[in-house]
Scaffold this motif. Structure first.
Motif, PDB file in Angstrom:
ATOM      1  N   ASP A 175      -7.824   5.190   8.133  1.00  0.00           N
ATOM      2  CA  ASP A 175      -8.660   4.577   7.281  1.00  0.00           C
ATOM      3  C   ASP A 175      -9.675   3.737   8.175  1.00  0.00           C
ATOM      4  OD1 ASP A 175      -7.759   5.487   4.964  1.00  0.00           O
ATOM      5  OD2 ASP A 175      -6.619   3.452   4.280  1.00  0.00           O
ATOM      6  N   VAL A 216       1.020  -1.238  -0.045  1.00  0.00           N
ATOM      7  CA  VAL A 216       0.137   0.016  -0.073  1.00  0.00           C
ATOM      8  C   VAL A 216       0.860   1.201  -0.167  1.00  0.00           C
ATOM      9  CG1 VAL A 216      -1.894   1.321   1.028  1.00  0.00           C
ATOM     10  CG2 VAL A 216      -1.701  -1.138   1.352  1.00  0.00           C
ATOM     11  N   GLU A 217       0.724   2.181  -0.871  1.00  0.00           N
ATOM     12  CA  GLU A 217       1.330   3.214  -0.873  1.00  0.00           C
ATOM     13  C   GLU A 217       0.851   4.611   0.170  1.00  0.00           C
ATOM     14  OE1 GLU A 217       2.246   5.306  -4.668  1.00  0.00           O
ATOM     15  OE2 GLU A 217       3.429   3.449  -5.481  1.00  0.00           O
ATOM     16  N   ARG A 218       1.521   4.875   0.999  1.00  0.00           N
ATOM     17  CA  ARG A 218       1.410   5.906   1.999  1.00  0.00           C
ATOM     18  C   ARG A 218       2.268   7.079   1.791  1.00  0.00           C
ATOM     19  NH1 ARG A 218      -3.559   4.187   4.025  1.00  0.00           N
ATOM     20  NH2 ARG A 218      -3.517   1.685   4.662  1.00  0.00           N
ATOM     21  N   THR A 268      -2.090  -3.496  -3.450  1.00  0.00           N
ATOM     22  CA  THR A 268      -1.807  -4.262  -4.782  1.00  0.00           C
ATOM     23  C   THR A 268      -0.717  -5.392  -4.321  1.00  0.00           C
ATOM     24  OG1 THR A 268       0.168  -2.696  -5.025  1.00  0.00           O
ATOM     25  CG2 THR A 268      -1.796  -2.200  -6.375  1.00  0.00           C
ATOM     26  N   PHE A 299      -6.984  -2.066   4.689  1.00  0.00           N
ATOM     27  CA  PHE A 299      -5.888  -2.035   3.652  1.00  0.00           C
ATOM     28  C   PHE A 299      -6.214  -2.650   2.308  1.00  0.00           C
ATOM     29  CE2 PHE A 299      -3.018  -5.571   3.471  1.00  0.00           C
ATOM     30  CZ  PHE A 299      -3.482  -6.381   4.276  1.00  0.00           C
ATOM     31  N   CYS A 303      -2.094   6.385   9.028  1.00  0.00           N
ATOM     32  CA  CYS A 303      -2.895   6.365   7.931  1.00  0.00           C
ATOM     33  C   CYS A 303      -3.664   5.346   7.765  1.00  0.00           C
ATOM     34  CB  CYS A 303      -2.117   6.647   6.244  1.00  0.00           C
ATOM     35  SG  CYS A 303      -1.326   8.096   6.252  1.00  0.00           S
ATOM     36  N   HIS A 304      -3.092   4.022   8.078  1.00  0.00           N
ATOM     37  CA  HIS A 304      -3.920   2.542   8.093  1.00  0.00           C
ATOM     38  C   HIS A 304      -4.888   2.904   9.008  1.00  0.00           C
ATOM     39  CE1 HIS A 304      -3.793  -1.888   8.242  1.00  0.00           C
ATOM     40  NE2 HIS A 304      -4.619  -1.517   9.302  1.00  0.00           N
ATOM     41  N   ILE A 359     -12.673   1.692   6.051  1.00  0.00           N
ATOM     42  CA  ILE A 359     -11.716   1.122   4.888  1.00  0.00           C
ATOM     43  C   ILE A 359     -10.692   0.372   5.482  1.00  0.00           C
ATOM     44  CG2 ILE A 359      -9.971   1.900   3.092  1.00  0.00           C
ATOM     45  CD1 ILE A 359     -11.549   4.746   3.421  1.00  0.00           C
ATOM     46  N   ASP A 401      -8.488  -2.931   0.441  1.00  0.00           N
ATOM     47  CA  ASP A 401      -9.176  -1.912  -0.526  1.00  0.00           C
ATOM     48  C   ASP A 401      -8.098  -1.340  -1.156  1.00  0.00           C
ATOM     49  OD1 ASP A 401     -11.259  -3.031   1.084  1.00  0.00           O
ATOM     50  OD2 ASP A 401     -11.743  -1.196   2.000  1.00  0.00           O
ATOM     51  N   ARG A 402      -7.098  -1.034  -0.793  1.00  0.00           N
ATOM     52  CA  ARG A 402      -6.038  -0.297  -1.500  1.00  0.00           C
ATOM     53  C   ARG A 402      -4.728  -0.807  -1.709  1.00  0.00           C
ATOM     54  NH1 ARG A 402      -7.108   5.090  -0.088  1.00  0.00           N
ATOM     55  NH2 ARG A 402      -7.993   5.683   1.948  1.00  0.00           N
TER      56      ARG A 402
END
Ligand SMILES: [Zn+2]
Length: 168
Positions: free
Chosen positions: A134, A99-101, A146, A141, A130-131, A139, A143-144
């Protein structure tokens, strides 16, 4: 203090938006104490109240070795890109992905007694912030993410291969 049960992905509560804390009394501190015990038992980097089924805008994050208790957070600004992309979650056991943060977040929040604080979190602590933020919005992680894998071993193998390719 008491250990609380952590909710897992699939539980509809995890998808709800948490509500602001308006009354700062001993029950806020007691809930944080329980969250702290639960987080430390799992050796996690952060835990939100919603993860133990309480829809309040509260979470704990570790800033290095120091746990910080955060209530009603607001993100004022973010900048940069965090070098660490690997992410997992106590509510999504086993799964790991990228996950890009951002690398820096300037946040305004209240401590467990209701005092307002303004603070910048950087690097891995920013990522954790940020995690957890969310989580308050429902939300996860995944969901975001890759490159999402079902186990850390699979994720790690994939990353090693990716690195080898990158070095050629
Ligand atoms: Zn999480």
């Amino acid at each position: 203090m008491a250990l609380r049960k952590i909710l897992f992905d699939g539980d509809p509560i995890l998808r709800k938006k948490s509500k602001p804390v308006t009354i700062f009394n001993s029950s806020v501190v007691e809930l944080f104490d329980d969250m702290q015990e639960t987080l430390d038992k799992q050796q996690g980097a952060g835990l939100s109240a919603v993860q133990i089924g309480i829809l309040k805008r509260m979470f704990i994050i570790y800033d290095g070795k120091t746990p910080i208790r955060i209530v009603n957070p607001e993100i004022i600004s973010t900048s940069g890109k965090c070098k660490t992309t690997a992410e997992g979650c106590l509510s999504v056991p086993g799964k790991w992905g990228d996950v890009e943060r951002p690398n820096n977040v300037l946040a305004r929040y209240q401590d467990q007694h209701g005092n307002f604080v303004e603070k910048t979190f950087t690097g891995f602590t920013c990522k954790t912030f940020c995690h957890e933020y969310d989580h308050l919005e429902g939300i996860l992680f995944i969901d975001r993410a890759t490159n999402l894998f079902d186990t850390y071993e699979e994720y790690h193998k994939f990353k090693q291969k990716q690195e080898k390719k990158g070095n050629k």
